[in-house]
Write a protein that holds these residues in place. Structure first.
Motif, PDB file in Angstrom:
ATOM      1  N   ASN A  35      39.276  47.743  40.626  1.00  0.00           N
ATOM      2  CA  ASN A  35      38.357  46.752  41.200  1.00  0.00           C
ATOM      3  C   ASN A  35      39.043  45.388  41.137  1.00  0.00           C
ATOM      4  O   ASN A  35      39.982  45.188  40.363  1.00  0.00           O
ATOM      5  N   MET A  37      38.262  40.957  41.613  1.00  0.00           N
ATOM      6  CA  MET A  37      37.343  39.833  41.821  1.00  0.00           C
ATOM      7  C   MET A  37      38.139  38.553  42.023  1.00  0.00           C
ATOM      8  O   MET A  37      39.269  38.419  41.543  1.00  0.00           O
ATOM      9  N   GLU A  60      29.192  39.509  32.835  1.00  0.00           N
ATOM     10  CA  GLU A  60      28.496  40.419  33.757  1.00  0.00           C
ATOM     11  C   GLU A  60      29.384  40.969  34.868  1.00  0.00           C
ATOM     12  O   GLU A  60      28.943  41.819  35.648  1.00  0.00           O
ATOM     13  N   ARG A  61      30.628  40.532  34.960  1.00  0.00           N
ATOM     14  CA  ARG A  61      31.513  41.019  36.028  1.00  0.00           C
ATOM     15  C   ARG A  61      31.853  42.501  35.827  1.00  0.00           C
ATOM     16  O   ARG A  61      32.244  42.914  34.715  1.00  0.00           O
ATOM     17  N   TYR A  62      31.811  43.253  36.916  1.00  0.00           N
ATOM     18  CA  TYR A  62      32.218  44.661  36.849  1.00  0.00           C
ATOM     19  C   TYR A  62      33.694  44.746  36.446  1.00  0.00           C
ATOM     20  O   TYR A  62      34.096  45.629  35.668  1.00  0.00           O
ATOM     21  N   THR A  63      34.494  43.820  36.959  1.00  0.00           N
ATOM     22  CA  THR A  63      35.926  43.803  36.630  1.00  0.00           C
ATOM     23  C   THR A  63      36.143  43.760  35.111  1.00  0.00           C
ATOM     24  O   THR A  63      37.094  44.344  34.597  1.00  0.00           O
ATOM     25  N   SER A  93      29.821  42.514  44.265  1.00  0.00           N
ATOM     26  CA  SER A  93      30.319  43.234  43.091  1.00  0.00           C
ATOM     27  C   SER A  93      30.803  44.627  43.451  1.00  0.00           C
ATOM     28  O   SER A  93      30.167  45.332  44.242  1.00  0.00           O
ATOM     29  N   ARG A  95      30.524  47.012  41.678  1.00  0.00           N
ATOM     30  CA  ARG A  95      29.505  47.936  41.179  1.00  0.00           C
ATOM     31  C   ARG A  95      28.683  48.527  42.327  1.00  0.00           C
ATOM     32  O   ARG A  95      28.155  49.622  42.228  1.00  0.00           O
ATOM     33  N   ASP A  96      28.584  47.750  43.422  1.00  0.00           N
ATOM     34  CA  ASP A  96      27.712  48.145  44.540  1.00  0.00           C
ATOM     35  C   ASP A  96      28.465  48.848  45.668  1.00  0.00           C
ATOM     36  O   ASP A  96      27.927  48.982  46.766  1.00  0.00           O
ATOM     37  N   LYS A  99      34.017  47.137  47.889  1.00  0.00           N
ATOM     38  CA  LYS A  99      33.985  45.837  48.561  1.00  0.00           C
ATOM     39  C   LYS A  99      35.340  45.467  49.174  1.00  0.00           C
ATOM     40  O   LYS A  99      35.406  44.749  50.159  1.00  0.00           O
TER      41      LYS A  99
END
Ligand SMILES: Cc1cc2nc3c(=O)[nH]c(=O)nc-3n(C[C@H](O)[C@H](O)[C@H](O)COP(=O)(O)O)c2cc1C
Length: 169
Positions: A35, A37, A60-63, A93, A95-96, A99
């Protein structure tokens, strides 16, 4: 195709590269999922005799989850191009869903480290140290940053990572 460079051969302005152009911070999970960001803050330097990069990642970052799994990261730079794509990747994100695919970018690996294929310049690194920024340690006028940058109290985690390679197209 990336070519590995000697760190001494590489000349760039770190302020322009991060603050103006932005970069993608990539991380890899244990299972190999990558991933990325967008980041606009960070540093380049020397610590414990090693060449290092420093990045600041909110909890809170998925990374962040992936960084904590393997510590294998990179910064991919685009020389001021792809700002629209980077803006998207700095608001959506991983997560979704995928991207990167949505903006026509793709993740790959160089010497086992996660990178973004379309980058012009890449620094790969292995995390050596992490720490949570502590608002009680803000000094003098920087105390204002608590209110300005952390209304949600989601203080950055600082990661210091040893540079394992620098690569150019
Ligand atoms: C220009 C720009 C710079 C950013 N810099 C940072 C940063 O240095 N640290 C950080 O935690 N988030 C930063 N962000 C926000 C993350 O990129 C954003 O929250 C992203 O959606 C996280 O993706 P992820 O959940 O897939 O990890 C920045 C966003 C933009 C647009």
């Amino acid at each position: 195709m990336f070519t590995k460079k000697e760190i001494k051969e590489v000349v760039f302005n770190p302020f322009e590269y991060l603050k103006t152009d932005w970069a993608l911070l990539s991380a890899k999970s244990k299972s190999g999922k990558i991933n990325a960001m967008t980041v606009g803050w960070g540093g380049f330097g020397v610590l414990w005799g090693e060449n290092v990069i420093t990045v600041y990642v909110r909890p809170e970052r998925y990374t962040k989850e992936l960084i904590d799994e393997t510590g294998e990261i990179s910064l991919s730079f685009f020389g001021g191009d792809k700002k629209e794509e980077l803006n998207y990747l700095g608001n959506a994100s991983g997560r979704d869903g995928d991207k990167l695919k949505k903006v026509g970018l793709s993740a790959g690996e160089v010497d086992g480290y996660p990178i973004i294929e379309q980058a012009k310049f890449v620094i790969t690194a292995k995390v050596l140290y992490s720490d949570n920024l502590d608002p009680n340690k803000l000094i003098g006028s920087a105390k204002e940053f608590d209110k300005k940058w952390y209304p949600k109290k989601n203080y950055h985690i600082m990661y210091i990572a040893k540079i394992t390679g620098v690569y150019e197209k």
